[in-house]
Design a protein around this motif. Structure first.
Motif, mmCIF file in Angstrom:
data_model
loop_
_atom_site.group_PDB
_atom_site.id
_atom_site.type_symbol
_atom_site.label_atom_id
_atom_site.label_comp_id
_atom_site.label_asym_id
_atom_site.label_seq_id
_atom_site.Cartn_x
_atom_site.Cartn_y
_atom_site.Cartn_z
ATOM 1 N N GLY A 18 4.680 8.117 7.411
ATOM 2 C CA GLY A 18 3.907 7.122 6.696
ATOM 3 C C GLY A 18 4.380 6.833 5.291
ATOM 4 O O GLY A 18 3.815 5.957 4.620
ATOM 5 N N GLU A 19 5.420 7.510 4.812
ATOM 6 C CA GLU A 19 5.888 7.280 3.447
ATOM 7 C C GLU A 19 6.385 5.842 3.306
ATOM 8 O O GLU A 19 7.311 5.416 3.986
ATOM 9 C CB GLU A 19 7.008 8.255 3.089
ATOM 10 C CG GLU A 19 7.470 8.119 1.632
ATOM 11 C CD GLU A 19 8.726 8.935 1.336
ATOM 12 O OE1 GLU A 19 8.697 9.732 0.384
ATOM 13 O OE2 GLU A 19 9.727 8.757 2.078
ATOM 14 N N THR A 20 5.772 5.107 2.385
ATOM 15 C CA THR A 20 6.149 3.717 2.151
ATOM 16 C C THR A 20 7.205 3.628 1.061
ATOM 17 O O THR A 20 7.484 4.612 0.362
ATOM 18 C CB THR A 20 4.925 2.902 1.716
ATOM 19 O OG1 THR A 20 4.462 3.411 0.448
ATOM 20 C CG2 THR A 20 3.804 2.997 2.741
ATOM 21 N N ASP A 21 7.778 2.438 0.905
ATOM 22 C CA ASP A 21 8.738 2.223 -0.172
ATOM 23 C C ASP A 21 8.082 2.480 -1.524
ATOM 24 O O ASP A 21 8.712 3.035 -2.433
ATOM 25 C CB ASP A 21 9.270 0.788 -0.130
ATOM 26 C CG ASP A 21 10.181 0.529 1.062
ATOM 27 O OD1 ASP A 21 10.706 1.512 1.624
ATOM 28 O OD2 ASP A 21 10.353 -0.647 1.431
ATOM 29 N N GLU A 22 6.825 2.088 -1.662
ATOM 30 C CA GLU A 22 6.115 2.277 -2.926
ATOM 31 C C GLU A 22 5.881 3.763 -3.203
ATOM 32 O O GLU A 22 6.033 4.219 -4.351
ATOM 33 C CB GLU A 22 4.776 1.531 -2.885
ATOM 34 C CG GLU A 22 4.891 0.021 -2.859
ATOM 35 C CD GLU A 22 5.322 -0.529 -1.492
ATOM 36 O OE1 GLU A 22 5.787 -1.680 -1.441
ATOM 37 O OE2 GLU A 22 5.170 0.221 -0.486
ATOM 38 N N GLU A 23 5.531 4.506 -2.189
ATOM 39 C CA GLU A 23 5.312 5.946 -2.369
ATOM 40 C C GLU A 23 6.622 6.652 -2.709
ATOM 41 O O GLU A 23 6.648 7.577 -3.536
ATOM 42 C CB GLU A 23 4.689 6.539 -1.109
ATOM 43 C CG GLU A 23 3.242 6.104 -0.901
ATOM 44 C CD GLU A 23 2.719 6.436 0.486
ATOM 45 O OE1 GLU A 23 1.488 6.509 0.640
ATOM 46 O OE2 GLU A 23 3.543 6.596 1.419
ATOM 47 N N PHE A 24 7.705 6.242 -2.070
ATOM 48 C CA PHE A 24 8.997 6.825 -2.404
ATOM 49 C C PHE A 24 9.391 6.497 -3.837
ATOM 50 O O PHE A 24 9.917 7.348 -4.560
ATOM 51 C CB PHE A 24 10.077 6.336 -1.439
ATOM 52 C CG PHE A 24 11.465 6.742 -1.848
ATOM 53 C CD1 PHE A 24 11.854 8.066 -1.833
ATOM 54 C CD2 PHE A 24 12.374 5.788 -2.294
ATOM 55 C CE1 PHE A 24 13.132 8.452 -2.242
ATOM 56 C CE2 PHE A 24 13.646 6.159 -2.695
ATOM 57 C CZ PHE A 24 14.028 7.494 -2.669
#
Length: 441
Positions: free
Chosen positions: A308-314
């Protein structure tokens, strides 16, 4: 045949402690035993496996297969396997790789000694423990003045991605007096540098005393005459015992170094990981560590590609690394481990190529930070322990560098003759991303 036992250690330093413990038992029995030699020359081989993540499991399986083939070709007589992988997959391994004479887990490996008494009795037993200790042939790349001390086994944390509790069980602290006695014994053998390890170091004492007693343990350890350096590994950020920082700051022989695995910074990812902390709390612990112990070296491990890791979370993670400027940082891509919470409740939905791209980007950011921090060391004078000699260089480490994983200090052999395991004052003259260069003063 040589009659020698070779022990091959895979995985982390906690495995190395188990291998050294087994080596001592073999030596007490009178067997010739070598730990992690450059090349295997014995006719009995013991492989201490790792089963933490997929890459580690594959390395362990490949090593077992390699030596199974050597056994079938008559190059070795007997082959044994122990450690985390065989603890978790013993029945499957027995079926799939039957060439191994016997599989042991992480906790029953001492039965190997009894096994060899039966099948390969030693003709010349040595009952003198002191002489046996003197024969200890540690072939790792760190110095004979260096050792690891494991203070507990197991972990009560239930991080979503982690199989360690499945493999090792619940946290079990060793008795404090037993640990202190071991330190005194090793000091008498010439050890001066002690790397303290556990799956969850900061939980020490909670299961036996009802409270965290890691600060008391390290303080009492620091008071033992002859202890030069104490270095702490594998702390957990949530509910960190802040009194430990007082000991680190006040005791000169407790290194200003802490290995604390943070894994991520995004609150949403941390929640899915079941890390029991938030972004704000994670940033706060980093600030508190640096404020309480000026000059502290922080080593951490981070994960990319968690389900579930999104680009924003990364991007939050990238920005965090830029902000924190860790002196030491490692990272790895999420791999699904059967039996864990994430394997049963989440879909591994981040594509492998995206995981690798994120990992590469994160490490490029850290590479630039590391280069800048290393350059800041040039011109400074530091204390260095000498681990070994390689060609035209003596190779050593500062107090903020753990064996085998952290940057090293290279000193020209032509500078002067140095002794392995001894400490010297060194002026740093140059720096690269992972190495420092200097001269003894």
């Amino acid at each position: 045949m040589s009659g020698q036992i070779d022990i091959i250690t895979l995985g982390c330093s906690k495995n190395l402690v188990d291998s050294e413990s087994l080596q001592r038992l073999f030596l007490k029995e009178g067997y010739r035993c070598v730990l992690d030699a450059d090349r295997v020359t014995g006719d009995v081989v013991v492989i201490n496996t790792c089963g933490f993540i997929e890459d580690a499991k594959q390395e362990s399986i490949d090593t077992i297969l390699q030596f199974s083939k050597a056994k079938e070709e008559g190059q070795i007589e007997r082959l044994y396997v122990m450690g985390c992988l065989s603890q978790r997959y013993k029945e499957e391994l027995e079926t799939e790789i039957p060439a191994v004479d016997k599989y042991y887990g992480k906790f029953d490996y001492k039965g190997l000694v009894e096994e060899l008494r039966k099948v390969r009795p030693c003709e010349e037993r040595n009952a003198d423990v002191q002489k046996t200790a003197a024969r200890l042939n540690r072939n790792t790349i760190y110095s004979p003045a260096t050792c690891y001390i494991k203070i507990s086994e197991g972990c009560n944390r239930q991080c979503a991605y982690c199989a360690i509790p499945i493999i090792t069980g619940r946290h079990t602290s060793r008795p404090m007096q037993e640990i202190l006695d071991e330190v005194r014994e090793k000091v008498s053998e010439g050890v001066r540098e002690f790397n303290i390890i556990a799956q969850e170091l900061t939980y020490y004492g909670k299961d036996t005393e009802g409270r965290r007693t890691i600060a008391e343990l390290i303080s009492r350890m620091a008071d033992i005459k002859g202890v030069k350096w104490i270095r702490l590994h594998y702390a957990y950020p949530a509910q960190f015992p802040m009194e430990l920082l007082d000991v680190m700051r006040e005791k000169k022989n407790v290194c200003k170094y802490l290995d604390i695995a943070l894994q991520h910074v995004s609150t949403s990812v941390l929640e899915r990981m079941r890390r029991h902390t938030t972004k704000e709390e994670t940033m706060d612990i980093v600030k508190r560590l640096r404020e309480a112990v000026p000059g502290i070296t922080l080593r951490t491990t981070l994960m990319v590609g968690f389900p579930g890791e999104t680009d924003e979370e990364f991007q939050e993670l990238v920005d965090f690394v830029k902000w924190a400027r860790f002196e030491r940082m490692g990272a790895f891509a999420y791999s699904e481990e059967e039996g864990t919470y994430s394997a049963e409740h989440y879909q591994d939905d981040v594509p492998a190529e995206v995981k690798q791209q994120r990992l590469d980007k994160l490490m490029r950011v850290q590479q630039r930070i590391s280069q800048e921090l290393m350059q800041e060391r040039v011109g400074k004078t530091v204390e260095v322990i000498i681990d070994r000699k390689e060609g035209e260089w003596y190779v050593g480490r500062t107090e903020d560098a753990s064996p085998e994983i952290d940057p090293e200090v290279l000193i020209p052999v032509a500078d002067r003759r140095l002794r392995r395991g001894c400490f010297y004052k060194v002026r740093i003259t140059d720096a690269e991303e992972f190495d420092l260069y200097g001269n003894v003063i």
